[in-house]
Design an enzyme around this catalytic site. Structure first.
Site, PDB file in Angstrom:
ATOM      1  N   HIS A 207       0.825  -1.210   0.000  1.00 47.88           N
ATOM      2  CA  HIS A 207       0.000   0.000   0.000  1.00 47.88           C
ATOM      3  C   HIS A 207       0.856   1.255   0.000  1.00 47.88           C
ATOM      4  CE1 HIS A 207       0.753   0.916   4.279  1.00 47.88           C
ATOM      5  NE2 HIS A 207       0.587  -0.375   4.530  1.00 47.88           N
ATOM      6  N   CYS A 223       3.043  -4.823   6.858  1.00 41.08           N
ATOM      7  CA  CYS A 223       2.679  -4.570   5.459  1.00 41.08           C
ATOM      8  C   CYS A 223       3.862  -3.964   4.701  1.00 41.08           C
ATOM      9  CB  CYS A 223       1.479  -3.641   5.387  1.00 41.08           C
ATOM     10  SG  CYS A 223      -0.096  -4.463   5.715  1.00 41.08           S
TER      11      CYS A 223
END
Length: 351
Positions: A207, A223
């Site tokens: 992301h 992440c």
């Protein structure tokens, strides 16, 4: 390109900042019209692959207001890779007119060259295409919240994702006296940035970010963070089902054009004695395994020592293929023909 006109299900609550399970509270449907979106071309080059090597080093001259963090954000390089490639230069005040190295040459990871490969040890994402390879800096999980070593795949692209912080992260904020709401809507305060790729590894995304500093470092809860300017274009290149392999290779070795290249990555900005000893062990294991597979190469010990001493993440030539003359053994059931000068030339082989 994956889509000319893409219908994407954006699931509010499907998104998080690493390491915790997704929620699912409501669905929205949004049309993404690729024709209406400017600048969909990737910011990084697509380099041709030359055996195990790709890319080339670059240089730039800094201005008085430049910092490594700002340069990385502008041209898609990670903060730490710039620091390691430019020893002795102040990353926060390099100065006007300083020439710095842009580390865009790579020994490719020793895995299948397909889809997305993320190497945690170098804070980089490799995207293999039919034309070659693109390389992006990524932020990865910290030692306390590490990114998973996994084989996964892309399941869905997301635009303007909302973030539902998992209970563990909300507890961290509460322990430090800060308040974190149950949902962060899309916008400048959203840590997921402008776009994301959902992965089949539950709880993890590739992301964007709302922070200018941290890409190319250990910063997340697991992440993989990219610059918004990169992920907003990257989601339009990557197909659903694209494999995503996460590895940890601090030492990479390979060949190109008869030369042997070694790339060594220290884990932190500072280079401690403990990290140096650990890297020596990793280099010895990697080089020994490589020589076992490739008895046709000759390695220079001094070059390896220099690569470990610097651990700057730049490819270093440490050896080459060697040429030997091998006399062909005559067969037992017939006499060997008399050798001529021409025959001797033909018997010079690669090993």
């Amino acid at each position: 390109m994956w889509f000319k006109r893409l219908l994407v299900l954006v699931t509010v609550g499907l998104v998080l900042s690493g390491g915790a399970a997704y929620g699912a509270e409501q669905d929205k449907t949004r049309i993404i019209d690729a024709d209406a979106e400017p600048d969909r071309e990737p910011r990084v080059p697509t380099f041709a692959i030359n055996e195990d090597l790709a890319g080339r080093l670059g240089v730039m001259t800094t201005r008085y207001e430049d910092t490594f963090a700002a340069i990385g954000n502008d041209i898609s390089l990670g903060y730490l890779e710039l620091v390691k490639a430019n020893p002795g230069i102040d990353p926060w005040l390099p100065g006007d007119g300083t020439r710095i190295t842009l580390p865009r040459q790579y020994v490719l990871p020793d895995v299948e060259r397909k889809g997305i490969v993320i190497n945690l040890a170098e804070y980089r994402l490799y995207y293999f295409t039919d034309e070659g390879v693109q390389v992006y800096p990524v932020g990865v999980g910290t030692d306390d919240n590490p990114s998973p070593l996994t084989d996964a795949e892309v399941t869905m692209p997301l635009e303007s994702p909302a973030w539902y912080p998992p209970a563990s992260i909300r507890a961290e904020y509460e322990a430090s006296g800060d308040y974190l709401p149950r949902m962060i809507p899309p916008g400048p305060d959203n840590p997921l940035g402008t776009h994301a790729l959902m992965l089949s590894e539950k709880g993890y995304l590739i992301h964007g970010t709302n922070k200018l500093f941290g890409v190319g470092m250990q910063v997340s809860h697991g992440c993989f963070r990219m610059y918004n300017e990169d992920i907003s274009r990257f989601v339009y290149q990557v197909s659903k089902g694209t494999p995503v392999r996460v590895i940890k290779e601090p030492v990479k070795i390979g060949t190109s054009g008869g030369e042997v290249w070694l790339e060594v990555h220290r884990p932190h900005e500072d280079y401690s004695d403990k990290d140096r000893e650990w890297l020596w062990q990793e280099v010895n294991k990697t080089v020994d395994a490589f020589v076992q597979r490739r008895p046709d190469v000759e390695i220079q010990r001094s070059a390896i020592e220099l690569a470990v001493d610097q651990a700057d993440g730049l490819p270093t030539m440490v050896g080459e293929r060697v040429r030997q003359v091998a006399a062909e053994e005559p067969g037992r059931d017939k006499p060997a023909p008399a050798a001529t000068d021409e025959d001797e030339d033909k018997q010079q082989l690669w090993f």
